[in-house]
Design a protein around this motif. Structure first.
Motif, PDB file in Angstrom:
ATOM      1  N   ALA A  43      -0.045  10.380  -3.662  1.00 28.69           N
ATOM      2  CA  ALA A  43      -0.179   8.926  -3.854  1.00 28.69           C
ATOM      3  C   ALA A  43      -0.757   8.266  -2.617  1.00 28.69           C
ATOM      4  O   ALA A  43      -1.668   7.436  -2.703  1.00 28.69           O
ATOM      5  N   ALA A  44      -0.244   8.641  -1.453  1.00 30.80           N
ATOM      6  CA  ALA A  44      -0.709   7.988  -0.233  1.00 30.80           C
ATOM      7  C   ALA A  44      -2.113   8.430   0.146  1.00 30.80           C
ATOM      8  O   ALA A  44      -2.932   7.629   0.585  1.00 30.80           O
ATOM      9  N   ASN A  45      -2.427   9.706  -0.038  1.00 34.00           N
ATOM     10  CA  ASN A  45      -3.691  10.226   0.470  1.00 34.00           C
ATOM     11  C   ASN A  45      -4.877   9.953  -0.445  1.00 34.00           C
ATOM     12  O   ASN A  45      -6.022   9.953  -0.006  1.00 34.00           O
ATOM     13  N   SER A  46      -4.574   9.727  -1.722  1.00 31.70           N
ATOM     14  CA  SER A  46      -5.695   9.530  -2.646  1.00 31.70           C
ATOM     15  C   SER A  46      -6.175   8.092  -2.643  1.00 31.70           C
ATOM     16  O   SER A  46      -7.108   7.752  -3.347  1.00 31.70           O
ATOM     17  N   GLY A  47      -5.527   7.250  -1.870  1.00 33.38           N
ATOM     18  CA  GLY A  47      -5.984   5.864  -1.789  1.00 33.38           C
ATOM     19  C   GLY A  47      -5.311   4.945  -2.790  1.00 33.38           C
ATOM     20  O   GLY A  47      -5.564   3.752  -2.819  1.00 33.38           O
ATOM     21  N   LEU A  48      -4.417   5.490  -3.619  1.00 28.51           N
ATOM     22  CA  LEU A  48      -3.780   4.657  -4.640  1.00 28.51           C
ATOM     23  C   LEU A  48      -2.876   3.592  -4.029  1.00 28.51           C
ATOM     24  O   LEU A  48      -2.624   2.560  -4.622  1.00 28.51           O
ATOM     25  N   LEU A  49      -2.360   3.859  -2.810  1.00 31.64           N
ATOM     26  CA  LEU A  49      -1.454   2.895  -2.186  1.00 31.64           C
ATOM     27  C   LEU A  49      -2.148   2.053  -1.123  1.00 31.64           C
ATOM     28  O   LEU A  49      -1.506   1.384  -0.328  1.00 31.64           O
ATOM     29  N   ASP A  50      -3.492   2.126  -1.085  1.00 31.34           N
ATOM     30  CA  ASP A  50      -4.209   1.425  -0.020  1.00 31.34           C
ATOM     31  C   ASP A  50      -4.048  -0.087  -0.084  1.00 31.34           C
ATOM     32  O   ASP A  50      -4.266  -0.787   0.902  1.00 31.34           O
ATOM     33  N   SER A  51      -3.685  -0.599  -1.256  1.00 28.06           N
ATOM     34  CA  SER A  51      -3.581  -2.047  -1.389  1.00 28.06           C
ATOM     35  C   SER A  51      -2.243  -2.575  -0.885  1.00 28.06           C
ATOM     36  O   SER A  51      -2.044  -3.775  -0.753  1.00 28.06           O
ATOM     37  N   ILE A  52      -1.325  -1.654  -0.612  1.00 22.55           N
ATOM     38  CA  ILE A  52       0.025  -2.075  -0.209  1.00 22.55           C
ATOM     39  C   ILE A  52       0.119  -2.090   1.310  1.00 22.55           C
ATOM     40  O   ILE A  52      -0.302  -1.135   1.961  1.00 22.55           O
ATOM     41  N   PRO A  53       0.692  -3.165   1.902  1.00 16.90           N
ATOM     42  CA  PRO A  53       0.841  -3.168   3.364  1.00 16.90           C
ATOM     43  C   PRO A  53       1.764  -2.033   3.822  1.00 16.90           C
ATOM     44  O   PRO A  53       2.733  -1.722   3.130  1.00 16.90           O
ATOM     45  N   PRO A  54       1.472  -1.439   4.999  1.00 19.99           N
ATOM     46  CA  PRO A  54       2.208  -0.256   5.450  1.00 19.99           C
ATOM     47  C   PRO A  54       3.729  -0.439   5.481  1.00 19.99           C
ATOM     48  O   PRO A  54       4.467   0.474   5.148  1.00 19.99           O
ATOM     49  N   HIS A  55       4.219  -1.634   5.827  1.00 25.14           N
ATOM     50  CA  HIS A  55       5.671  -1.751   5.954  1.00 25.14           C
ATOM     51  C   HIS A  55       6.370  -1.795   4.603  1.00 25.14           C
ATOM     52  O   HIS A  55       7.582  -1.763   4.536  1.00 25.14           O
TER      53      HIS A  55
END
Lengths: 68, 496
Positions: B438-450
């Motif tokens: 999920a994290a590496n494929s870019g699917l979570l790129d829209s979510i702020p890191p914290h």
């Protein structure tokens, strides 16, 4: 080889000669006899650091270890 | 029959069995008693590594043979010994009783139970010191041991039969990492052995309590030589743990041994060597301090099928001071093991727990010990994190950077967040793959890191409710096919 025999009473010459034979001692080997009443019965034979313990005192000690 | 009569009957039987022993015993006399070490005279035919017994029943271990005297370390309370006591050579090398009943028990360095349940029935004795299996008996490491910790399983994978060092300052989570690995072996048919050397009694009690709570004691043995135990027992504890491991390995089982920690082990050996007046070398350690650890860790191996096919995986722990990896003992053990997991105090304090420094940590077995699924996911992860590390120093200039760099920085920050994990919560393979993908494929790129940890919870929740089949399938097949990827993407899109 020096042999020390610890017994509860003084061993006479016959007994000592028999022991010498049984232990296959040679001419040069010395055998001393020490009297120590605390061995109660039997003897402890010390052959230059190696000990054959045939005393009644040790048998009692072993029995004590078993029971406790 | 009254109990007393029965007792007399048993006693009678024992007496009849007790023959008079005509075998000569090697007897010596205690000349000097120093802290935990006894110098005895006589005992002329005694061998190195032989077990001896003092007059009052305490056992000893021969470590020094000089011209007229013998150096014996006391495996018990040396304060009860007196000069002039008799010492008897027992004619066998120091061995510990082993049996399948050891599992679930807490024993000391001599294999005697410490947990006040019934005594351990044994028929076999394994020698504490043993020469490691030769090259012919081994085969290369090829099966993974899942630690349940995302960062380790993806980037520093450990295989069965490998030695992986866990190294870091105090309070960085070394024991937690090792214990989490033990917790994750619940369905894996791996026997775990936790060896505490010189630890606080309270810490060992906490570990045992943790293992009991998570039902891990049913496949774990705890060997404990705490700080209040004599240095001789602390010195022997890891070898005892290894001997127990070898007993299970002989049966073809996979074993995981945790040595916590080898720094205190080196201290106890230094104490014994200095008392024996052996020449002191660097940092007052004796000359054979390397051999102390190398002979222990070389006994961890993966056996060939012809010889049982079992394995011992060793997780030694070393505590560094001020992060100094180039001190004497750390460098020694790093050169012996097949890789290290380096835990840093700065990362720990910054909230990145497990505080693994991915750049300095390495596993020399690597991809050979990874499942197909993880290998696929992890390759991209390593690259992304490496790029992030390179550009990390620019992160303060975020507003002045170009789109590409900003993307790498964003991705890296999110990956670092996804690798954070709560303690005592190891993940199954499927969950690890889901989160890292999920994290590496870019699917979570829209979510702020914290907020990544929040979404991590959401992904896990949806896998529990709707993704049960998927989890079971991936855990069983250990591969990540196209359709698995598609299904996972669909699950994740539902929570975004």
């Amino acid at each position: 080889m020096t042999v020390q025999v610890i017994s509860s009473y003084k061993l006479d010459n016959d007994e000592l000669t028999e022991l010498r034979e049984k232990l296959s001692l040679k001419e040069g080997d010395t055998m001393t006899n020490v009297v120590d009443r605390s061995v109660i019965a039997g003897m402890i034979i010390n052959l230059d650091g190696r000990v054959i313990d045939l005393s009644f005192k040790t048998q009692l000690k072993n029995l004590q270890k078993l029971v406790l | 029959m009254k109990p007393f009569d029965r007792f007399l009957g048993e006693l009678d039987q024992q007496l009849k069995k007790n023959q008079i022993n005509y075998q000569p015993k090697e007897i010596g006399l205690v000349e000097e008693i120093k802290d935990g070490v006894v110098i005895a005279s006589g005992l002329e035919k005694v061998a190195f590594s032989e077990e001896v017994e003092f007059e009052n029943g305490i056992k000893g271990y021969v470590v020094d043979l000089t011209e007229n005297k013998v150096g014996i370390i006391v495996l018990g309370d040396y304060l009860t010994l007196k000069a002039g006591y008799q010492v008897v050579g027992l004619n066998y090398t120091l061995s510990i009783p082993v049996s399948n009943d050891l599992v679930g028990r807490v024993v000391d360095s001599l294999g005697l139970p410490q947990d006040e349940i019934e005594p351990i029935k044994t028929k076999q004795y394994y020698p504490v010191e043993k020469i490691a299996p030769g090259v012919v008996f081994r085969r290369p490491v090829n099966t993974p041991i899942q630690t349940g910790i995302k960062a380790v399983d993806a980037l520093i994978p450990i295989g069965r039969g490998q030695r992986e060092l866990i190294i870091g300052d105090r309070g960085t989570g070394k024991t937690t990492l090792a214990v989490d690995t033990i917790l994750n072996q619940r369905d894996e048919n791996v026997i775990c052995i936790y060896c505490g050397i010189g630890q606080k009694n309270s810490k060992i009690a906490n570990v045992i309590d943790l293992l009991k709570r998570y039902n891990a004691m049913r496949y774990t043995v705890v060997v404990s030589a705490s700080a209040s135990d004599p240095a001789s027992l602390q010195f022997l504890a890891p070898y005892t743990a290894c001997a127990i491991g070898e007993y299970f390995m002989k049966q073809g089982k996979d074993v995981l041994v945790v040595y916590d920690d080898l720094t205190k082990h080196a201290w106890s050996y230094r104490q014994i060597s200095l008392i024996l007046r052996r020449p002191a070398g660097r940092e007052a350690y004796p000359g054979d301090i390397f051999y102390l650890h190398s002979r222990l860790l070389e006994r961890a191996c993966k056996m060939d099928e012809k010889y049982g096919g079992g394995s011992i995986t060793a997780l030694p722990i070393i505590e560094t001071l001020e992060g100094d990896l180039s001190a004497y003992i750390p460098t020694n053990v790093i050169s012996i093991t097949d890789g290290q997991i380096y835990l840093e105090i700065d990362l720990f304090n910054a909230g990145i727990r497990p505080a693994i420094n991915v750049g300095l940590s390495v596993s020399r077995v690597g991809g050979n010990a990874q499942t197909k699924a993880m290998k696929k996911i992890a390759g991209k992860l390593k690259l992304s994190l490496a790029q992030y590390r390179e550009m990390a120093s620019f992160s303060q200039f975020e507003s002045e950077l170009d789109e590409e760099t900003r993307k790498f920085l964003g991705r890296g920050a999110r990956l670092t967040q996804i690798l954070i994990q709560k303690k005592n919560k190891p993940y199954s393979l499927a969950h690890e793959i889901a989160l890292i993908f999920a994290a590496n494929s870019g699917l979570l790129d829209s979510i702020p890191p914290h907020e990544i940890s929040l979404y991590e919870e959401k992904i896990l929740d949806i896998l529990v409710t709707e993704g049960k089949e998927w989890v079971k399938r991936v855990n069983k097949s250990k591969s990540f096919e196209e359709k698995d990827e598609k299904e996972l993407k669909e699950f994740i899109s539902r929570i975004l």
